[in-house]
Design an enzyme around this catalytic site. Structure first.
Site, PDB file in Angstrom:
ATOM      1  N   CYS A 132       2.635 -42.561  -4.047  1.00  0.00           N
ATOM      2  CA  CYS A 132       3.171 -41.824  -5.202  1.00  0.00           C
ATOM      3  C   CYS A 132       2.162 -41.807  -6.348  1.00  0.00           C
ATOM      4  CB  CYS A 132       4.474 -42.471  -5.648  1.00  0.00           C
ATOM      5  SG  CYS A 132       5.100 -41.780  -7.181  1.00  0.00           S
TER       6      CYS A 132
ATOM      7  N   CYS B 234       6.066   3.481   9.188  1.00  0.00           N
ATOM      8  CA  CYS B 234       5.494   3.672   7.857  1.00  0.00           C
ATOM      9  C   CYS B 234       6.586   3.993   6.827  1.00  0.00           C
ATOM     10  CB  CYS B 234       4.457   4.802   7.916  1.00  0.00           C
ATOM     11  SG  CYS B 234       3.541   4.923   6.384  1.00  0.00           S
TER      12      CYS B 234
ATOM     13  N   CYS C 166       9.728 -34.850  -8.113  1.00  0.00           N
ATOM     14  CA  CYS C 166      10.875 -35.087  -7.238  1.00  0.00           C
ATOM     15  C   CYS C 166      12.093 -35.418  -8.085  1.00  0.00           C
ATOM     16  CB  CYS C 166      10.589 -36.214  -6.251  1.00  0.00           C
ATOM     17  SG  CYS C 166      10.141 -37.778  -7.040  1.00  0.00           S
TER      18      CYS C 166
ATOM     19  N   CYS D  56       4.106 -38.060 -10.619  1.00  0.00           N
ATOM     20  CA  CYS D  56       4.301 -36.784 -11.317  1.00  0.00           C
ATOM     21  C   CYS D  56       5.767 -36.564 -11.677  1.00  0.00           C
ATOM     22  CB  CYS D  56       3.791 -35.632 -10.469  1.00  0.00           C
ATOM     23  SG  CYS D  56       4.765 -35.375  -8.981  1.00  0.00           S
TER      24      CYS D  56
ATOM     25  N   CYS E  90      21.987 -39.103  -1.896  1.00  0.00           N
ATOM     26  CA  CYS E  90      21.066 -38.186  -1.233  1.00  0.00           C
ATOM     27  C   CYS E  90      21.775 -37.477  -0.084  1.00  0.00           C
ATOM     28  CB  CYS E  90      19.839 -38.938  -0.725  1.00  0.00           C
ATOM     29  SG  CYS E  90      18.720 -37.877   0.209  1.00  0.00           S
TER      30      CYS E  90
ATOM     31  N   CYS F 207      13.035 -32.720  -2.573  1.00  0.00           N
ATOM     32  CA  CYS F 207      12.030 -33.618  -3.160  1.00  0.00           C
ATOM     33  C   CYS F 207      10.777 -33.677  -2.293  1.00  0.00           C
ATOM     34  CB  CYS F 207      12.605 -35.011  -3.379  1.00  0.00           C
ATOM     35  SG  CYS F 207      13.305 -35.732  -1.891  1.00  0.00           S
TER      36      CYS F 207
ATOM     37  N   ASN G 165       0.838  -1.204   0.000  1.00  0.00           N
ATOM     38  CA  ASN G 165       0.000   0.000   0.000  1.00  0.00           C
ATOM     39  C   ASN G 165       0.855   1.229   0.000  1.00  0.00           C
ATOM     40  OD1 ASN G 165      -0.182   1.634   2.812  1.00  0.00           O
ATOM     41  ND2 ASN G 165       0.466  -0.474   3.180  1.00  0.00           N
TER      42      ASN G 165
ATOM     43  N   CYS H 246      18.608 -32.946   1.534  1.00  0.00           N
ATOM     44  CA  CYS H 246      18.338 -31.503   1.465  1.00  0.00           C
ATOM     45  C   CYS H 246      16.859 -31.176   1.645  1.00  0.00           C
ATOM     46  CB  CYS H 246      18.838 -30.946   0.143  1.00  0.00           C
ATOM     47  SG  CYS H 246      17.851 -31.435  -1.281  1.00  0.00           S
TER      48      CYS H 246
END
Ligand SMILES: Cc1cc2nc3c(=O)[nH]c(=O)nc-3n(C[C@H](O)[C@H](O)[C@H](O)COP(=O)(O)OP(=O)(O)OC[C@H]3O[C@@H](n4cnc5c(N)ncnc54)[C@H](O)[C@@H]3O)c2cc1C
Ligand SMILES: Cc1cc2nc3c(=O)[nH]c(=O)nc-3n(C[C@H](O)[C@H](O)[C@H](O)COP(=O)(O)O)c2cc1C
Ligand code: SF4
Ligand code: SF4
Ligand code: SF4
Lengths: 442, 463
Positions: free
Chosen positions: B341, B134, B347, B344, B375, B381, B73, B378
């Site tokens: 799973c 502000c 990962c 998709c 691995c 995934c 704003n 981290c």
């Protein structure tokens, strides 16, 4: 009581045949496209016969680039708008969407596809232009999905294209065969005009090629000829009484419906013979035209119908009744159809056997035969060296779509024996590359 | 039944949820409506010098179909007459004696501060909040964040206020500063009773691609504004934590920034806030969201056995450490639940392109597999996986060993040269660079890229 009152006006017709996949608003497209996961090596792409990069175009819609989305779609499939509406997405892209595995609704890929393509069509935004002229001329017979797609791609490759079409309007069965609640005539024709404006192929309407001399003329004037002629009329059943008034073929009935709309006459009691998708369509359409009772009669059990389950569900939802394990013996009546004489059947070891003594007559005043389309064998026999397989399909090389006569190429229903618009569109486009290879000798 | 009521530096309210000083607290009408709906307190829209506002004041950051994930704003403090505001404060306090009404103030001279503090106290305010935050419009006039960014000026003004204040004084801090504890310490030195944070962050929320102007656009032009809403919560949480952990600040904290649900509020509280303030969420959904907030908080407290808000204030602070105090022996790796799973492969592509090539595709299924040796744990995934609890991070060390960077430094056991054997990634496998070439082509080719095979096309039948 009939589910639907007989439509008498354009509005009533549009109401009875309300679009199953109506146009998505911008808000709906934003909501729906937001759900897409942008899967890696997405299963939806693999399930699309034209291989549209679905996650890419959905992402383009989502990022406010509908034009880019339309380009992604049209680069893969010239019938992008029509396919979004008429494809059996339940068994293609949407059926393979990973969301189905979560129990959530799959992404409405078809409607998103039509949303994006409709935008560029409405805005008249051109995405393609013809390639640099090669000097080659190609004749395309048939302005259906296969022929038009082939013509578009040939133009992009720089070849001159003339299309010869028996009917007065383009897009083949998309206009004359697909159910009116899937796509309207206006939508179908708008896409054809949009393509023609960009790529500039010439279509000769009301111009059937139906004799050897006509073919010879084409052979002398064009370097290659593409056959996109689809299939023919409804095959005859060979039953006594088949010639009676109001015993019609499904393809002919539907063509009449697409042209005549609310002026199409339907019986009050209709029997549809067949168990394929065309039978489901004809039954649904009869009901929506106001028939009081529509019976779908099939020789085998419900599970054995060739139609997709969702198409049968759709027919049931408009009040169609199934009558299974019955074989028609005769179309009864006196001049006009008054009923169908059936015998009950039993299926043993995959074979249908009549049950002796179980004959009965189901009264009706219209019979629609949805028992398959005949091949265009007579016409195809005019082409020298052109081989057809045992089921009347044109034999072709699947890599090039070249037929056994090297100057002829073929795709679509005439070559695959009858599939979907998307198959004809994808294969017609691929065939253009076969023709291109033939013309440029590589 | 947990007790939601609080006593914040002497300001009492039936629950810790206050409306922040902003448009939702612009009038007595709104504040009464909010109290009626269940809010515990309200910090009145900042009162002070007269201002004029522009038309077209807000901009938004949308994420896909989600609106106002971030909000900004270019509005100023209250533009309503002071007398009207004072009368309405009085009216609200009469009707809601047990709810907290805090007057937010911003003026310039010592005399003005004295006058306005007396005015709002006489009107019945339960406390005062000094708006030193502000980031636009007021700082140009030497107020708002211009004060908040200068600890010494801030301290002076707090001292002026404390000269006359008879009710608790909260100093609202601006986040537009590199170390938030500096103004917090100045507030303490000046004698303030509490701090509140954060005010909005200087921002441009977007640029109109056709008009070439930043949002919100005022007659073709725009200006930087103040950023808030869900997007700022992480920044606010860190600053609340910094103030709460600082040994010398030791002031009650009113947590502000990105609070929309009971969870957000609990997070602020666990990091040291003892009241919370909400602006954007109320502007987005209206006052009704308070029902979800109070019921969620109550439910959480009951489940955890917290009887009062104070029981939970700062409960996460002991676990917020410097990086050098984290256990380097702790080891997790990803684990995919093939039952859940959906295929998709996000990962896979995330780890392959954005992490450590520790996920592979498997023939015959769309469910990828973790390569344990690669691995590094981290989390990426598990963060991209769209299915709840499908990829989990499983502990692999036996939990007996504990060693921090600090301890290793003390033991003189840290990598020091560029090729030091002890460096973390030293023995971590990575593929050969050239193995990347052509990888994209292993995907299904979409129609556009579909290569129409250049096969020989027959020229004659006999060929
Ligand atoms: C009732 C019915 C419903 C269907 N519903 C769907 C659906 O919902 N979704 C879907 O995807 N598919 C549907 N299909 C299938 C789809 O319509 C076809 O697969 C597709 O149209 C085939 O395209 P095509 O170009 O090969 O042939 P067609 O569409 O049949 O086009 C062939 C064209 O060639 C012209 N032609 C033929 N012979 C000659 C000649 N000798 N000279 C000049 N012109 C000639 C014809 O007039 C026609 O225009 C349906 C089919 C039917 C019969
Ligand atoms: C339109 C608008 C006006 C604001 N006006 C003031 C104000 O007058 N005084 C003040 O101290 N803070 C003001 N703020 C800051 C809010 O009180 C609050 O600190 C900030 O919005 C962060 O909280 P949120 O993420 O819940 O919105 C304003 C915020 C907005 C969005
Ligand atoms: S499978 Fe579904 S979610 Fe995944 S990319 Fe395709 S449409 Fe999107
Ligand atoms: S945790 Fe990180 S490194 Fe391990 S598999 Fe997941 S993304 Fe790859
Ligand atoms: S991200 Fe999750 S759902 Fe998607 S493939 Fe990986 S494990 Fe399966």
């Amino acid at each position: 009581m009939a589910e639907y009152a007989t439509p008498t006006t354009e509005q009533e017709f549009a109401g009875n045949f309300a679009q199953l996949k109506p146009l998505m608003s911008n808000s709906e497209a934003m909501l729906e496209s937001s759900r897409c996961l942008f899967c890696f090596d997405a299963p939806c792409i693999k399930a699309c016969p034209s291989g549209i990069d679905i996650p890419l175009f959905i992402r383009q819609i989502n990022s406010g680039n509908a034009t880019g989305a339309a380009r992604t779609i049209y680069e893969a499939n010239y019938f992008g708008n029509a396919c979004g509406k008429v494809c059996p997405t339940e068994v293609l892209c949407e059926g393979s969407c990973v969301y189905t595995a979560t129990g959530a609704k799959p992404i409405e890929i078809g409607r998103l596809q039509s949303h994006a393509t409709r935008k560029v069509m409405d805005q008249g935004k051109h995405l393609f232009q013809p390639g640099a002229a090669t000097g080659f001329r190609v004749a395309v017979i048939g302005a259906g999905p296969a022929g038009i797609s082939c013509a578009c791609e040939l133009r992009k490759l720089g070849h001159e294209v003339e299309v010869f079409e028996a009917r007065s309007r383009p897009s083949g069965l998309t206009l004359y065969g697909v159910a009116p609640y899937k796509i309207t005539n206006e939508e179908t024709l708008a896409e054809m005009a949009y393509l023609e404006a960009q790529l500039g192929f010439r279509v000769h309407y009301n111009h059937p090629i139906s004799s050897r001399p006509e073919l010879e003329k084409l052979e002398s004037e064009y370097a290659a000829i593409f056959l996109g002629i689809g299939l023919g009329h409804t095959s005859a059943l060979g039953l006594p009484g088949e010639e009676r008034d109001n015993c019609v073929g499904a393809v002919e009935f539907i063509e009449q419906l697409r042209i005549g709309q609310q002026h199409t006459a339907v019986g009050r009691r209709v029997i549809v013979l067949g168990g394929g998708n065309t039978a489901m369509d004809a039954a649904s359409e009869s009901a929506r035209l106001g028939a009081e009772r529509v019976v779908l009669a099939y020789r085998r059990g419900k599970e054995e119908m060739g139609a997709y389950a969702f198409e049968y569900d759709l027919a049931k939802s408009v009040g169609v009744q199934g009558l299974f394990n019955v074989a028609p013996l005769e179309i009864t009546g006196n001049g006009k159809v008054e009923g169908v004489k059936f015998v009950r059947t039993a299926t043993r070891n995959g074979q249908v056997h009549p049950v002796p003594g179980s004959e009965f007559v189901e009264p009706c005043d219209m019979v629609i035969k949805a028992t398959g389309q005949a091949k265009q064998t007579r016409f195809l026999n005019f082409i020298p060296e052109l081989q057809l397989d045992s089921r009347g399909r044109i034999v072709f090389n699947p890599a090039t779509y070249q037929t056994t006569n090297p100057r002829y190429f073929a795709a679509g229903d005439a070559a695959n024996g009858g599939a979907e618009v998307v198959n004809a569109a994808a294969d017609g486009k691929a065939a253009a590359h076969g023709i291109h290879g033939f013309l440029t000798k590589n | 039944m947990p007790d939601l009521s609080i006593n914040f530096a002497g300001i009492k309210s039936p629950n810790p949820f206050w409306l922040a000083s902003a448009p939702p607290t612009n009038s007595g009408y709104q504040v009464m409506k909010a109290f009626d709906a269940g809010w515990g307190g309200a910090v009145w829209k900042t009162l002070g010098v007269p201002v004029v506002n522009v038309s077209s004041r807000y901009g938004s950051v949308n994420y896909r179909d989600k609106r106002m994930m971030g909000f900004n704003n270019i509005e100023l403090i209250s533009d309503r007459p002071l007398a009207d505001n004072l009368r309405e404060i009085e009216e609200v306090k009469k009707r809601f004696p047990n709810h907290a009404v805090i007057a937010s103030l911003m003026v310039q001279s010592r005399q003005e501060w004295h006058d306005i503090v007396r005015d709002v106290t006489n009107a019945g305010s339960d406390g005062i909040e000094l708006n030193f935050g502000c980031p636009h419009g007021m700082c140009e006039r030497g107020m708002g964040s211009a004060v908040g960014q200068e600890p010494e000026v801030l301290q002076t003004i707090v001292e002026w206020v404390m000269e006359v204040a008879r009710i608790p004084v909260i100093v609202k801090l601006t986040p537009n500063i590199s170390d938030i504890t500096e103004p917090a310490l100045a507030a303490r030195r000046g004698g303030a009773n509490a701090i509140s944070l954060i005010n909005t962050i200087q921002s441009i929320v977007g640029v109109d691609l056709d008009l070439f102007a930043p949002y919100p656009i005022v007659d073709g032009k725009g200006s930087n504004g103040g950023y808030c809403g869900p997007a700022v919560k992480p920044i606010a949480l860190n600053m609340v934590k910094n103030c709460a952990q600082h040994p010398d600040v030791r002031l009650p904290i009113s947590g502000i920034g990105g609070i929309e649900t009971w969870r957000d509020a609990v997070e602020h509280i666990l990091l040291g806030a003892s009241s919370v303030q909400v602006c954007t969420a109320a502007m987005h959904y209206g006052f009704g969201i308070i029902r979800e907030m109070t019921s969620g908080l109550e439910q959480y407290m009951a489940e955890k056995g917290f009887r009062t808000i104070d029981d939970m204030v700062g409960r996460a602070l002991p676990n917020v450490k410097h990086w050098e105090d984290l256990n380097l022996q702790y080891k997790v790796t990803a684990s995919i639940n093939p039952e859940k799973c959906i295929g998709c492969q996000l990962c896979y592509t995330a780890c392959e392109d954005g992490a450590h090539q520790a996920i592979r595709l498997q023939p015959g299924t769309r469910t990828p597999a973790i390569i344990d040796e690669n691995c590094v744990g981290c989390n990426l995934c598990s963060l991209v996986c769209p299915v709840e609890q499908c990829i989990t991070m499983e502990r692999r060390d036996d939990g007996t060993r504990h060693q921090t960077w600090k301890e290793r430094t003390a033991a003189d056991d840290i990598p020091i040269t560029f090729n030091d054997e002890r460096a973390g990634g030293r023995h971590h496998w990575v593929p050969e660079p050239a193995a990347a070439l052509g990888k994209e082509r292993e995907k299904t080719l979409p129609g556009k890229a579909r290569l129409y095979k250049e096969v020989a096309v027959k020229q004659k039948i006999t060929e």
